[in-house]
Motif scaffolding. Structure first.
Motif, mmCIF file in Angstrom:
data_model
loop_
_atom_site.group_PDB
_atom_site.id
_atom_site.type_symbol
_atom_site.label_atom_id
_atom_site.label_comp_id
_atom_site.label_asym_id
_atom_site.label_seq_id
_atom_site.Cartn_x
_atom_site.Cartn_y
_atom_site.Cartn_z
ATOM 1 N N ILE A 1 -76.866 7.603 5.955
ATOM 2 C CA ILE A 1 -76.701 6.346 5.216
ATOM 3 C C ILE A 1 -75.344 5.728 5.558
ATOM 4 C CG2 ILE A 1 -76.401 5.331 2.912
ATOM 5 C CD1 ILE A 1 -78.385 7.469 1.889
ATOM 6 N N GLY A 2 -74.318 6.582 5.636
ATOM 7 C CA GLY A 2 -72.983 6.099 5.963
ATOM 8 C C GLY A 2 -72.928 5.434 7.320
ATOM 9 N N ALA B 1 -68.899 14.128 -2.719
ATOM 10 C CA ALA B 1 -69.572 13.050 -1.974
ATOM 11 C C ALA B 1 -68.677 12.572 -0.831
ATOM 12 C CB ALA B 1 -69.923 11.906 -2.918
ATOM 13 N N TRP B 2 -68.482 13.448 0.174
ATOM 14 C CA TRP B 2 -67.577 13.094 1.260
ATOM 15 C C TRP B 2 -68.131 11.993 2.147
ATOM 16 C CZ3 TRP B 2 -62.939 14.210 0.296
ATOM 17 C CH2 TRP B 2 -62.576 15.404 -0.324
ATOM 18 N N ALA B 3 -69.439 11.921 2.310
ATOM 19 C CA ALA B 3 -70.022 10.850 3.134
ATOM 20 C C ALA B 3 -69.753 9.481 2.506
ATOM 21 C CB ALA B 3 -71.522 11.077 3.310
ATOM 22 N N ALA B 4 -69.913 9.409 1.195
ATOM 23 C CA ALA B 4 -69.632 8.156 0.486
ATOM 24 C C ALA B 4 -68.155 7.809 0.562
ATOM 25 C CB ALA B 4 -70.068 8.273 -0.973
ATOM 26 N N ILE C 1 -72.666 4.019 -2.833
ATOM 27 C CA ILE C 1 -73.411 4.532 -3.999
ATOM 28 C C ILE C 1 -74.617 5.348 -3.533
ATOM 29 C CG2 ILE C 1 -74.797 3.883 -6.010
ATOM 30 C CD1 ILE C 1 -72.949 1.420 -6.283
ATOM 31 N N ALA C 2 -75.350 4.797 -2.558
ATOM 32 C CA ALA C 2 -76.533 5.500 -2.047
ATOM 33 C C ALA C 2 -76.143 6.788 -1.332
ATOM 34 C CB ALA C 2 -77.300 4.584 -1.092
ATOM 35 N N ILE D 1 -71.234 -2.204 1.953
ATOM 36 C CA ILE D 1 -70.326 -1.055 1.823
ATOM 37 C C ILE D 1 -70.439 -0.424 0.443
ATOM 38 C CG2 ILE D 1 -67.894 -0.355 1.763
ATOM 39 C CD1 ILE D 1 -67.436 -2.645 3.880
ATOM 40 N N VAL D 2 -70.405 -1.261 -0.605
ATOM 41 C CA VAL D 2 -70.459 -0.741 -1.974
ATOM 42 C C VAL D 2 -71.815 -0.100 -2.257
ATOM 43 C CG1 VAL D 2 -70.400 -1.350 -4.421
ATOM 44 C CG2 VAL D 2 -68.732 -2.355 -2.843
#
Length: 278
Positions: A61-62, A103-106, A90-91, A85-86
């Motif tokens: 997703i990132g 949540a390191w990817a986020a 969140i996703a 981005i926002v």
């Protein structure tokens, strides 16, 4: 002179020339630079955090959101890029939080995407954006250089020993003073007399720059790595070089956007005008 320091200086000069050339050209050239920085930050952050292994869904997703927001920044669609981005952060956080993991990817997406967006918006299209970007560069570079050399020469109490043992309060104070002086000098060169808020803004950006440096040091310590990558000889990775810049740019973006009668995404030239009191 230490060969490592010589290599560091040479690489730094080459990078400075390339960055200043893109800044001078503005337009699509600087937006390309901003997007490249965002992509490389996300790549390095994801690599050291091993997001592909630990959170493949969030990482995917990132990457998707970094690509889409990057294209939107290139086409000067900042509002849509911010939404991507926002929403993407969140996703990307959802899979990790569901499994009760960090949540390191986020975090990587938010850090990288907002960095590219802030840089692009501050530069904008016109002359005011050029002035504002030079203002930010002067503060960050002066802060970084004086903090490094004064910290080594003077020493003293450690600033944050658990995060970055080499940083001292003396380096932080002299770096902040140098950042304020550099920012005021650039602002006075742009508009003699200047704005009374300029030294305060310069101080805030200098502090933000040093916070960015500490944040990146914390990330590297958290994942037990010395450098974010080996892309830049003598410097490590892109994150190692732009940690202070992206925090300062985002702080400038927020300061300008939060001023009275302003809009967070009103456009780079308007943000620059408000930042420099034009």
């Amino acid at each position: 002179m230490n060969p490592e320091l010589v290599l560091r200086i040479k690489s730094g000069l080459v990078l400075a020339v390339l960055v200043l050339a893109a800044t001078w050209a503005g337009g699509i050239w600087f937006r390309l630079l901003a997007v490249a920085i965002a992509v490389l930050i996300f790549y390095e952050f994801s690599t050291i955090a091993r997001n592909q292994e630990r959170d493949p869904v969030g990482n995917g997703i990132g990457w998707l959101c970094v690509a889409v927001s990057g294209l939107l920044i290139l086409y000067d669609r900042s509002s849509l890029a911010l939404v991507v981005i926002v929403a993407g952060a969140i996703a990307a956080a959802a899979p990790a939080l569901f499994r009760r993991k960090p949540a390191w990817a986020a975090t990587a997406l938010a850090y990288a995407g907002l960095s590219g967006l802030a840089l692009s918006e501050i530069r904008g299209e016109g002359l005011l954006g050029l002035f504002a970007m030079l203002f930010v560069f002067a503060i960050v570079w002066a802060t970084d250089i004086l903090a490094y050399f004064c910290g080594r020469a003077i020493g003293g109490a450690k600033l944050a020993p658990s995060i970055s043992p080499g940083k001292t309060w003396s380096g932080a104070i002299f770096g902040a003073a140098a950042g304020v002086a550099a920012g005021v000098a650039v602002a006075l060169g742009i508009r003699p007399g200047g704005d009374i808020a300029i030294p305060l803004i310069a101080l805030v950006l200098s502090i933000a720059s040093q916070c960015g440096d500490l944040f990146e040091s914390w990330i590297k310590r958290r994942f037990s790595v010395k450098d974010s990558s080996r892309l830049i000889p003598g410097h490590g990775g892109v994150m190692d070089r732009v940690d202070g810049l992206v925090f300062a740019a985002f702080a400038a973006f927020l300061i300008a956007g939060l001023m009275p009668n302003s809009s967070m995404l009103a456009g780079g030239d308007e943000l620059a005008a408000r930042l420099l009191g034009q």
